[in-house]
Design a protein around this motif. Structure first.
Motif, PDB file in Angstrom:
ATOM      1  N   ILE A 170       0.848  -1.191   0.000  1.00 60.18           N
ATOM      2  CA  ILE A 170       0.000   0.000   0.000  1.00 60.18           C
ATOM      3  C   ILE A 170       0.885   1.242   0.000  1.00 60.18           C
ATOM      4  N   VAL A 171       0.574   2.162  -0.914  1.00 59.87           N
ATOM      5  CA  VAL A 171       1.353   3.389  -1.063  1.00 59.87           C
ATOM      6  C   VAL A 171       0.446   4.576  -0.738  1.00 59.87           C
ATOM      7  N   PRO A 172       0.777   5.367   0.263  1.00 62.16           N
ATOM      8  CA  PRO A 172      -0.076   6.513   0.637  1.00 62.16           C
ATOM      9  C   PRO A 172       0.069   7.681  -0.328  1.00 62.16           C
ATOM     10  N   TYR A 173      -1.004   8.434  -0.478  1.00 65.35           N
ATOM     11  CA  TYR A 173      -0.977   9.648  -1.283  1.00 65.35           C
ATOM     12  C   TYR A 173      -2.114  10.561  -0.843  1.00 65.35           C
ATOM     13  N   VAL A 174      -2.096  11.794  -1.331  1.00 70.51           N
ATOM     14  CA  VAL A 174      -3.130  12.772  -1.010  1.00 70.51           C
ATOM     15  C   VAL A 174      -4.175  12.767  -2.118  1.00 70.51           C
ATOM     16  N   TRP A 175      -5.407  12.546  -1.736  1.00 69.06           N
ATOM     17  CA  TRP A 175      -6.527  12.580  -2.684  1.00 69.06           C
ATOM     18  C   TRP A 175      -6.922  14.031  -2.898  1.00 69.06           C
ATOM     19  N   ARG A 176      -6.800  14.481  -4.134  1.00 66.84           N
ATOM     20  CA  ARG A 176      -6.960  15.902  -4.420  1.00 66.84           C
ATOM     21  C   ARG A 176      -8.414  16.285  -4.659  1.00 66.84           C
ATOM     22  N   ALA A 177      -8.701  17.539  -4.433  1.00 67.25           N
ATOM     23  CA  ALA A 177     -10.022  18.068  -4.754  1.00 67.25           C
ATOM     24  C   ALA A 177     -10.115  18.274  -6.266  1.00 67.25           C
ATOM     25  N   ARG A 178     -11.311  18.093  -6.785  1.00 64.47           N
ATOM     26  CA  ARG A 178     -11.541  18.265  -8.224  1.00 64.47           C
ATOM     27  C   ARG A 178     -11.342  19.734  -8.602  1.00 64.47           C
ATOM     28  N   LYS A 179     -10.624  19.942  -9.727  1.00 64.85           N
ATOM     29  CA  LYS A 179     -10.349  21.305 -10.186  1.00 64.85           C
ATOM     30  C   LYS A 179     -11.292  21.745 -11.295  1.00 64.85           C
ATOM     31  N   ARG A 180     -11.761  20.795 -12.126  1.00 66.15           N
ATOM     32  CA  ARG A 180     -12.630  21.142 -13.240  1.00 66.15           C
ATOM     33  C   ARG A 180     -13.873  20.265 -13.205  1.00 66.15           C
ATOM     34  N   GLY A 181     -15.010  20.839 -13.636  1.00 68.60           N
ATOM     35  CA  GLY A 181     -16.231  20.058 -13.735  1.00 68.60           C
ATOM     36  C   GLY A 181     -16.851  19.758 -12.384  1.00 68.60           C
ATOM     37  N   VAL A 182     -17.907  18.961 -12.457  1.00 67.68           N
ATOM     38  CA  VAL A 182     -18.675  18.608 -11.259  1.00 67.68           C
ATOM     39  C   VAL A 182     -18.624  17.097 -11.061  1.00 67.68           C
ATOM     40  N   SER A 183     -18.413  16.661  -9.837  1.00 69.90           N
ATOM     41  CA  SER A 183     -18.368  15.241  -9.541  1.00 69.90           C
ATOM     42  C   SER A 183     -19.719  14.585  -9.805  1.00 69.90           C
ATOM     43  N   LYS A 184     -19.681  13.369 -10.391  1.00 74.01           N
ATOM     44  CA  LYS A 184     -20.914  12.631 -10.691  1.00 74.01           C
ATOM     45  C   LYS A 184     -21.275  11.672  -9.563  1.00 74.01           C
ATOM     46  N   HIS A 185     -20.444  11.631  -8.513  1.00 74.77           N
ATOM     47  CA  HIS A 185     -20.703  10.734  -7.389  1.00 74.77           C
ATOM     48  C   HIS A 185     -21.525  11.464  -6.335  1.00 74.77           C
TER      49      HIS A 185
END
Length: 335
Positions: A201-216
């Motif tokens: 398992i490799v950790p990382y930062v989940w980024r906020a969306r910069k363009r468009g609108v999330s479909k979830h």
């Protein structure tokens, strides 16, 4: 980090589901291409975009990209089948020695992690899973995810790492094991976890969306959570069994206590219609809850045995031949 392996000639497949992402698909393609040219020059990148019947210019943009780059494959669905079904179907077209299961086109899961994934894969790991140790999201969603994973992991035979999603690189043999599952609504991260194999398992930062609108949206996430619970745990049926047992024992004890109170002190025995009404509505609510849980299982079983394709495709670009048949993949996995 650069992996200078000019004589390697291995292929890394990347699956990117998309729906109304005209602002992101070109940037996703260019970003991934630049990463492979700079840090993975010895590898061929096969980028598979799976479109869920977008109503904007997403398909048009993908068609232009695929026309210029034969390493880009595009599958256009006849309607929106959801991210899991679409991604799973996209995996059936992957020809790579290793596959990035889902790289979202909004790049909230950072593609610059792929070179590190490849390096760890080359060192002997079959599954390199990205872990979202830090999420740029609200406290409500974070709490909801925590509750969901607590339920699943306590009542399931398969451990799901709470911070691991579908942003994973898996070896070809793991992909064959995943594709051997003939599931009408595949919960991909759960299937990968259930297959086993050597994982890191490799950790990382989940980024906020910069363009468009999330479909979830909330309903879509709830549907995915329920699918995972009913697919990978016995929690609902076990809850029904234990609750029924507790209610039955409580009713018996209540009856015995009422009889004892009646003989020793009749004034302490509960009387009137209030007790009956409360008990009636309580038990009726419990019965409706249990019937609903049974209905979820019956619906899932019905959809599974009814068969049919996991998605209906409208168009394929730069793809020759049909998707890999699950029965054939299963035979390859067992061989």
């Amino acid at each position: 980090m650069s992996l200078d392996l000019e004589q390697n000639h291995k292929t890394i497949s990347i699956v990117s589901p998309c729906y109304n992402e005209e602002d992101n698909v070109a940037n996703c393609y260019e970003t991934v291409k630049a990463i492979f040219e700079e840090k993975l020059p010895g590898y061929r990148c096969e980028h598979i975009f799976v479109d869920n019947a977008s109503s904007d210019r997403t398909v048009e943009i993908l068609r232009e990209i695929a026309e210029k780059d034969q390493n880009v494959k595009v599958v256009v669905n006849a309607r929106n089948f959801g991210v899991f079904r679409s991604a799973f179907n996209g995996l059936r077209y992957a020809e790579g020695d290793a596959v990035v299961v889902i790289l979202p086109v909004d790049l909230q899961d950072p593609p610059d992690m792929i070179p590190e994934f490849v390096q760890l894969w080359e060192s002997g790991y079959d599954v390199v899973a990205g872990a979202r140790t830090t999420r740029e999201e609200g406290i409500v969603m974070r709490a909801a995810r925590g509750i969901f994973y607590t339920i699943v992991n306590r009542l399931s035979d398969v451990w799901l790492e709470p911070s691991v999603g579908e942003f994973q690189l898996i070896d070809r043999k793991v992909l064959n094991a995943v594709l051997s599952h003939n599931d009408h609504y595949p919960y991909i991260r759960g299937i990968i976890a259930s297959c086993g194999f050597r994982r890191i398992i490799v950790p990382y930062v989940w980024r906020a969306r910069k363009r468009g609108v999330s479909k979830h949206n909330l309903m879509a996430l709830t549907d995915q959570a329920l699918n995972a619970i009913f697919s990978f745990t016995r929690a609902p049926m076990r809850f029904c069994t234990l609750s029924g047992l507790v209610i039955a024992i409580s009713c018996i004890l209540f009856s015995l206590i009422s009889v004892v109170f009646y003989f020793f002190n009749p004034d302490l025995a509960p009387r009137g219609t209030t007790t009956i009404i409360v008990a009636l509505f309580f038990l009726s609510g419990i019965q409706m809850l249990f019937i609903g849980m049974l209905g979820e299982y019956i619906t899932s079983i019905h959809n599974q045995v009814r068969g049919g394709p996991i998605v209906t495709e409208q168009e394929r670009i730069n793809i020759e031949g049909p998707a890999r048949d699950p029965a054939i993949v299963k035979d390859e996995h067992l061989a």
